[in-house]
Design a protein around this motif. Structure first.
Motif, mmCIF file in Angstrom:
data_model
loop_
_atom_site.group_PDB
_atom_site.id
_atom_site.type_symbol
_atom_site.label_atom_id
_atom_site.label_comp_id
_atom_site.label_asym_id
_atom_site.label_seq_id
_atom_site.Cartn_x
_atom_site.Cartn_y
_atom_site.Cartn_z
ATOM 1 N N VAL A 58 0.866 -1.180 0.000
ATOM 2 C CA VAL A 58 0.000 0.000 0.000
ATOM 3 C C VAL A 58 0.900 1.227 0.000
ATOM 4 C CG1 VAL A 58 -1.719 1.266 1.363
ATOM 5 C CG2 VAL A 58 -1.798 -1.235 1.289
ATOM 6 N N PRO A 59 0.602 2.225 -0.839
ATOM 7 C CA PRO A 59 1.426 3.444 -0.828
ATOM 8 C C PRO A 59 1.386 4.119 0.545
ATOM 9 C CG PRO A 59 -0.119 3.467 -2.679
ATOM 10 C CD PRO A 59 -0.490 2.315 -1.810
ATOM 11 N N ASN A 63 -1.883 7.226 3.026
ATOM 12 C CA ASN A 63 -2.380 6.132 3.862
ATOM 13 C C ASN A 63 -1.672 5.999 5.206
ATOM 14 O OD1 ASN A 63 -4.315 4.963 1.936
ATOM 15 N ND2 ASN A 63 -2.478 4.532 0.739
ATOM 16 N N GLU A 64 -0.582 6.723 5.369
ATOM 17 C CA GLU A 64 0.271 6.560 6.554
ATOM 18 C C GLU A 64 -0.501 6.687 7.868
ATOM 19 O OE1 GLU A 64 4.437 8.326 8.401
ATOM 20 O OE2 GLU A 64 3.524 9.330 6.681
ATOM 21 N N PHE A 65 -1.420 7.630 7.933
ATOM 22 C CA PHE A 65 -2.136 7.869 9.181
ATOM 23 C C PHE A 65 -3.592 7.408 9.129
ATOM 24 C CE2 PHE A 65 1.067 11.379 8.861
ATOM 25 C CZ PHE A 65 1.977 10.782 9.727
ATOM 26 N N SER A 66 -4.004 6.839 8.007
ATOM 27 C CA SER A 66 -5.405 6.415 7.880
ATOM 28 C C SER A 66 -5.581 4.913 7.720
ATOM 29 C CB SER A 66 -6.067 7.137 6.701
ATOM 30 O OG SER A 66 -5.409 6.828 5.493
ATOM 31 N N ILE A 129 3.642 0.643 2.960
ATOM 32 C CA ILE A 129 3.047 -0.171 4.018
ATOM 33 C C ILE A 129 2.887 -1.559 3.420
ATOM 34 C CG2 ILE A 129 1.023 -0.522 5.488
ATOM 35 C CD1 ILE A 129 0.492 2.556 5.106
ATOM 36 N N GLU A 130 3.529 -2.549 4.015
ATOM 37 C CA GLU A 130 3.404 -3.933 3.559
ATOM 38 C C GLU A 130 2.493 -4.672 4.518
ATOM 39 O OE1 GLU A 130 7.447 -5.137 1.265
ATOM 40 O OE2 GLU A 130 7.442 -5.405 3.426
ATOM 41 N N GLU A 141 -8.469 -2.563 -0.318
ATOM 42 C CA GLU A 141 -8.991 -1.453 -1.113
ATOM 43 C C GLU A 141 -8.060 -0.246 -1.160
ATOM 44 O OE1 GLU A 141 -12.272 0.960 1.147
ATOM 45 O OE2 GLU A 141 -12.473 -1.155 1.670
ATOM 46 N N LEU A 142 -7.009 -0.221 -0.341
ATOM 47 C CA LEU A 142 -6.076 0.904 -0.328
ATOM 48 C C LEU A 142 -4.994 0.820 -1.395
ATOM 49 C CD1 LEU A 142 -5.543 1.345 3.503
ATOM 50 C CD2 LEU A 142 -7.111 2.584 1.998
#
Length: 143
Positions: A58-59, A63-66, A129-130, A141-142
């Motif tokens: 995931v990028p 997305n880091e905080f969600s 994010i792996e 879905e991210l």
């Protein structure tokens, strides 16, 4: 605990935000980390943390905080680089959905996340994010 900067940071931020956390003792932390590593066999547990194979990527940007909002509402077990000063330390966040809130107010850090049963493993590093195990279904879905 001053020699464990990530743990100290999360402790302070959790107090400021009213997020309940628990720091496992060193023996319990070592046992838990070993269990997760034995199950998922991450590619890198030092430096830029990485799970490697059979993962959803995931990028980080956007997305880091969600990403944590997609996880089940259950305790989340966070651990860090296993050669760094926070090695052999597990920080348990009472609700996995709050990890993003906690990290948003913390200085940048790379970390792993799992749950009590080690049903999944998430590696958050400087780039992506792996996700492995059950959490692939939560975060699919991210991608």
């Amino acid at each position: 605990m001053n020699n464990k900067p990530n743990t100290c940071e999360l402790t302070q931020v959790s107090r400021n935000l009213g997020i309940e956390i628990l720091i496992l003792d060193e023996n319990d932390s070592k046992q838990y980390i070993k269990k997760v590593i034995d199950i998922f066999m991450p590619f890198k547990i030092t430096g830029h943390l990485s799970i490697g194979t059979e993962t959803l990527t995931v990028p980080l940007e956007g997305n880091e905080f969600s990403y944590s909002k997609y996880l089940k509402s259950e305790p989340a077990y966070i651990f860090f680089d296993q050669e760094g000063r926070d090695r052999n330390t597990v920080v348990v966040v009472n609700d996995a959905k709050l990890i993003g809130d906690l990290m948003k107010k913390s200085y940048g850090m790379e970390y792993f996340v799992s749950n009590k049963n080690a049903d999944f493993l998430i590696a958050v590093n400087w780039y992506v994010i792996e996700v492995a195990g059950l959490a692939i279904g939560y975060l699919n879905e991210l991608k």
